[in-house]
Design a protein around this motif. Structure first.
Motif, PDB file in Angstrom:
ATOM      1  N   SER A  90       1.350 -11.892  -4.178  1.00  0.00           N
ATOM      2  CA  SER A  90       1.288 -12.362  -2.790  1.00  0.00           C
ATOM      3  C   SER A  90       1.426 -13.873  -2.684  1.00  0.00           C
ATOM      4  O   SER A  90       1.405 -14.605  -3.673  1.00  0.00           O
ATOM      5  CB  SER A  90      -0.026 -11.915  -2.154  1.00  0.00           C
ATOM      6  OG  SER A  90      -0.920 -12.984  -2.046  1.00  0.00           O
ATOM      7  N   CYS A  91       1.542 -14.346  -1.438  1.00  0.00           N
ATOM      8  CA  CYS A  91       1.628 -15.783  -1.180  1.00  0.00           C
ATOM      9  C   CYS A  91       0.230 -16.356  -0.992  1.00  0.00           C
ATOM     10  O   CYS A  91       0.082 -17.519  -0.678  1.00  0.00           O
ATOM     11  CB  CYS A  91       2.459 -16.051   0.058  1.00  0.00           C
ATOM     12  SG  CYS A  91       1.572 -15.774   1.599  1.00  0.00           S
ATOM     13  N   CYS A 134      -2.541 -13.051   2.461  1.00  0.00           N
ATOM     14  CA  CYS A 134      -3.283 -11.795   2.597  1.00  0.00           C
ATOM     15  C   CYS A 134      -4.682 -11.938   1.993  1.00  0.00           C
ATOM     16  O   CYS A 134      -5.647 -11.414   2.528  1.00  0.00           O
ATOM     17  CB  CYS A 134      -2.524 -10.659   1.923  1.00  0.00           C
ATOM     18  SG  CYS A 134      -1.160 -10.024   2.934  1.00  0.00           S
ATOM     19  N   ASP A 186       2.908  -6.949   4.811  1.00  0.00           N
ATOM     20  CA  ASP A 186       4.326  -6.586   4.838  1.00  0.00           C
ATOM     21  C   ASP A 186       4.956  -6.647   3.456  1.00  0.00           C
ATOM     22  O   ASP A 186       5.867  -5.879   3.150  1.00  0.00           O
ATOM     23  CB  ASP A 186       5.084  -7.525   5.791  1.00  0.00           C
ATOM     24  CG  ASP A 186       4.717  -7.260   7.244  1.00  0.00           C
ATOM     25  OD1 ASP A 186       4.067  -6.221   7.513  1.00  0.00           O
ATOM     26  OD2 ASP A 186       5.064  -8.087   8.108  1.00  0.00           O
ATOM     27  N   CYS A 187       4.487  -7.562   2.612  1.00  0.00           N
ATOM     28  CA  CYS A 187       5.040  -7.664   1.261  1.00  0.00           C
ATOM     29  C   CYS A 187       4.705  -6.421   0.451  1.00  0.00           C
ATOM     30  O   CYS A 187       5.570  -5.825  -0.191  1.00  0.00           O
ATOM     31  CB  CYS A 187       4.492  -8.891   0.540  1.00  0.00           C
ATOM     32  SG  CYS A 187       5.116 -10.441   1.161  1.00  0.00           S
ATOM     33  N   CYS A 239       1.558  -9.791   8.564  1.00  0.00           N
ATOM     34  CA  CYS A 239       1.867 -10.921   7.669  1.00  0.00           C
ATOM     35  C   CYS A 239       1.049 -12.134   8.056  1.00  0.00           C
ATOM     36  O   CYS A 239       1.525 -12.987   8.743  1.00  0.00           O
ATOM     37  CB  CYS A 239       3.360 -11.235   7.702  1.00  0.00           C
ATOM     38  SG  CYS A 239       3.812 -12.551   6.559  1.00  0.00           S
TER      39      CYS A 239
HETATM   40  S1  SF4 Z   1       2.441 -10.121   3.818  1.00  0.00           S
HETATM   41 FE1  SF4 Z   1       2.682 -12.240   4.501  1.00  0.00          FE
HETATM   42  S2  SF4 Z   1       0.666 -13.129   4.095  1.00  0.00           S
HETATM   43 FE2  SF4 Z   1       0.748 -11.258   2.913  1.00  0.00          FE
HETATM   44  S3  SF4 Z   1       1.503 -11.873   0.901  1.00  0.00           S
HETATM   45 FE3  SF4 Z   1       3.286 -11.299   2.123  1.00  0.00          FE
HETATM   46  S4  SF4 Z   1       4.019 -13.212   2.982  1.00  0.00           S
HETATM   47 FE4  SF4 Z   1       1.929 -13.565   2.313  1.00  0.00          FE
END
Ligand code: SF4
Lengths: 520, 173
Positions: B54-55, B58, B121-122, B152
């Protein structure tokens, strides 16, 4: 650095069209001289990245914050290693080897870094040769002797946290060496920025490190606007800063609570967590998204602020509650006992690595990208750069505490003086009318109508660098981003040395490096 | 500190009311959770979070589930440190090639019966990261997924709904 700058400009083979700072192509000798100057401390290495056939090095003047990019054509696939004389460059060079297959001649550490032998290709952004995807064992550095034992942690950690591997060599309780192995969340972001639309690229860059999404979107937008030569309405400029300060506020509050929690003082986490939640709720009301993802776009912002009252209510509330939490931190001896003198980062190391944000400023490095190079509207706003000298966990907490107050101050000033007007200029007409600059450059890309932009923005963690090359229609040809964590991670290895293993979570949290921002 | 603790005792709690659940996805989930789950778990679930690429956005919102406003422990949800103690894996991120084995091994280390919740969403479909050499796919491309919570990142309240639904489904059997 000004004499260095003049010398480099004189030695330039060509000067490229890059805004607002120059990018010059140099020969290998000048490149080597620049690496020596960086190693000697005449400039700070701010970025090192590649494209097929060329490497780029961004140099920062700590005093006035001006930047300069040096380019070396590496037509034979090799370039003189920067990491050889300047260790902060080493991981960036290992990344260049892994992604592009260019060889830094003389590089001291040739172990793969982001490439864990899992992609099925070698040098995916270079020659892209097929390779195995079975995974390779990583040769950790040795720390040997009869009393030493190793502790391996990760990549999946015990908490709600990003993945990475830590290898401790300990003598009883004392950490003799920590070695990090990162790259687990490498998503190939530089690859996703090749030949894509501005909108798609903005979305990707907003997700480099979710906790800094505003800062990344801002840096991307500024780089794009610089490259395309388009302006942004005043109201958007001010609201962007409002978003950036709200993001800093939320993250600093979260960090202060989380650091104390790692010293087993859960009360601070509970109270700071509540304040953080209140910030996110106010941002949701103000801008429609708790983290303000995709709220900043090239040309302006996506959502206007219709009612500033919830934000002012928020700052008033925090001003009431926060001082008592600070008092609690300051007066709890058992907590101070854990944070004072723990995980000391020496000022000299912080300077050499160009450590940004609270990590650098807690170790005496007086650098804040909002001050220098500076970007609007911060020049019109009244705020202090917070700095401490001790470099321990305590100093990193105090810098964040004081920056919470500065952000509150900034938010109130911005709301007070918010200009009226549009929130975005449409990009398309500006691009049609724009005079297309003639840029020279690399033979392997359609460059005659390309232009480039570079932007540095102060996120809550430190300075973020974004570089972008677009064609005249705003189509993104190539881009790169550099997270402050790239320089913080190796410093964490240094700061933990000689501390007890049980203090690692505390030190780690006080740095709060981004894994995703590092791994990209 | 004493003053704050006392205040904490007497102030009205800040926690949100329990969300109501009426989601088709969760209904469908009920069928999959057997009588064994009820016998084994009652209404309590232990959750292990796994970031598979993930970024970290989340993660921030999953963290928020533990703050005083959401306080998931009151629903019998606990975040645990080891997959060996977990009933539920909450997985975030597009699964990166470098994390695939870590995710598979965490899944294997989790005792059955177990459920996997893909957060964001990822995790649901790679988000903006689909077209990369470094990403192997959505979570369901690597391990079986029982519940998807999109967004997201999804807001804590969305996750709360999904997780409470998961417990209710398991209690209903
Ligand atoms: S869904 Fe959005 S917030 Fe979550 S890991 Fe993916 S990019 Fe990041």
């Amino acid at each position: 650095m000004s004499t260095l700058r003049t010398a480099l400009l004189n030695a330039a083979l060509t000067v490229e069209e890059q805004k607002p700072w120059p990018r010059i192509t140099v020969d290998a000798d000048t490149w080597r001289q620049a690496t020596l100057a960086v190693a000697a401390g005449n400039a700070t290495l701010s970025g090192l990245w590649a494209e097929p056939g060329a490497v780029h090095m961004a140099l920062l003047d700590d005093d006035d914050g001006s930047l300069m990019v040096l380019t070396l054509l590496a037509s034979d696939g090799r370039f003189p290693s920067v990491g050889l004389t300047h260790p902060p460059a080493q991981r960036l060079e290992r990344k260049i080897v892994d992604l592009y297959g260019l060889i830094p001649e003389g590089m001291p550490d040739d172990r793969r870094w982001l490439d864990h032998d899992r992609w099925g290709v070698r040098a995916p952004l270079g020659s892209s040769a097929p390779a195995s995807a079975d995974g390779a064992t990583y040769p950790f550095l040795k720390a040997e002797g009869p009393p030493l034992h190793q502790i391996a942690v990760g990549p999946v950690h015990a908490g709600i946290i990003e993945p990475g591997h830590f290898r401790f060599s300990a003598n009883g309780e004392i950490v003799v060496r920590l070695e990090e192995r990162l790259g687990y969340v490498h998503k190939g972001i530089e690859g996703l920025l090749i030949n894509t639309t501005l909108e798609a690229a903005a979305k990707v860059v907003a997700r480099v490190s979710g906790d800094s999404t505003v800062a990344y979107s801002l840096a991307f937008a500024r780089a794009a606007e610089a490259a395309l030569g388009v302006a942004v309405p005043q109201r958007a400029v001010w609201l962007r800063a409002l978003m950036a300060e709200l993001e800093r506020l939320a993250n600093h509050l979260g960090d202060i609570g989380a650091i104390c929690n790692d010293a087993a003082f859960a009360l601070m986490l509970a109270h700071c967590g509540m304040l953080r939640e209140e910030v996110l709720r106010a941002t949701k009301i103000a801008f429609g998204h708790r983290l303000m993802m995709d709220c900043i776009v090239p040309g302006g912002i996506a959502t206007d602020l219709h009612d500033a009252a919830p934000i002012l209510a928020l700052t008033m509330h925090i001003r009431q509650r926060f001082p008592r939490l600070v008092e609690l931190y300051d007066n709890t001896a058992s907590l101070q006992n854990r944070t004072v003198s723990t995980g000391r980062l020496l000022p000299e190391l912080a300077r050499r690595f160009g450590a940004g944000g609270p990590v650098g400023r807690a170790s005496g490095r007086a650098f804040d990208a909002r001050k220098a190079p500076g970007y609007p509207p911060y020049g019109d706003l009244d705020f202090k750069m917070i700095k401490r000298e001790d470099g321990d966990v305590d100093a990193r907490i105090w810098v964040r505490i004081d920056e919470v107050y500065e952000s509150l101050e900034l938010i109130e000033q911005i709301v007070d003086r918010l200009p009226a007007g549009p929130i975005a200029y449409p990009l398309a007409p500006a691009l049609r009318e724009r005079k297309v600059p003639q840029a020279g450059g690399l033979a392997n890309e359609p460059r005659d109508s390309a232009s480039e932009g570079l932007a540095m923005v102060e996120g809550f963690r430190g300075d973020i660098l974004v570089w972008l090359r677009t064609d005249e229609t705003g189509h993104v040809l190539r881009g790169t981003v550099r997270d402050p964590s790239v320089f913080h991670w190796p410093l964490l290895e240094a700061a933990i040395e000689g501390n007890i293993v049980a203090d690692f979570p505390l030190c780690n949290k006080s740095f709060n490096c981004s894994y995703s921002g590092h791994d990209l | 500190m004493r003053r704050m603790l006392l205040e904490g005792l007497f102030r009205r709690p800040v926690t949100e009311g329990a969300p109501t659940i009426a989601d088709a996805e969760i209904e469908a989930l009920a069928e999959r959770l057997g009588v064994a789950a009820k016998a084994r778990l009652g209404r309590s679930l232990s959750i292990r979070e796994v970031d598979a690429g993930s970024c970290n956005g989340c993660e921030l919102e999953i963290h928020a589930l533990n703050n005083s406003y959401y306080d998931v422990e009151r629903f019998g949800l606990r975040f645990v440190a080891s997959p060996r103690h977990a009933d539920v894996l909450m997985v975030t991120g597009p699964v990166t090639a470098n994390m695939r084995e870590g995710l598979e091994r965490t899944y294997a280390a989790t005792p059955a019966p177990k459920w996997v919740v893909a957060i964001g969403d990822c995790a649901a479909g790679c988000g903006v990261f689909g077209k990369s050499y470094a990403v192997v796919g959505a979570v369901s491309n690597v391990i079986p997924v029982d519940l998807v919570i999109p967004g997201c990142p999804p807001e804590p309240i969305d996750m709360l709904k999904g997780l409470v639904g998961l417990i209710e489904a398991s209690a209903r059997g």
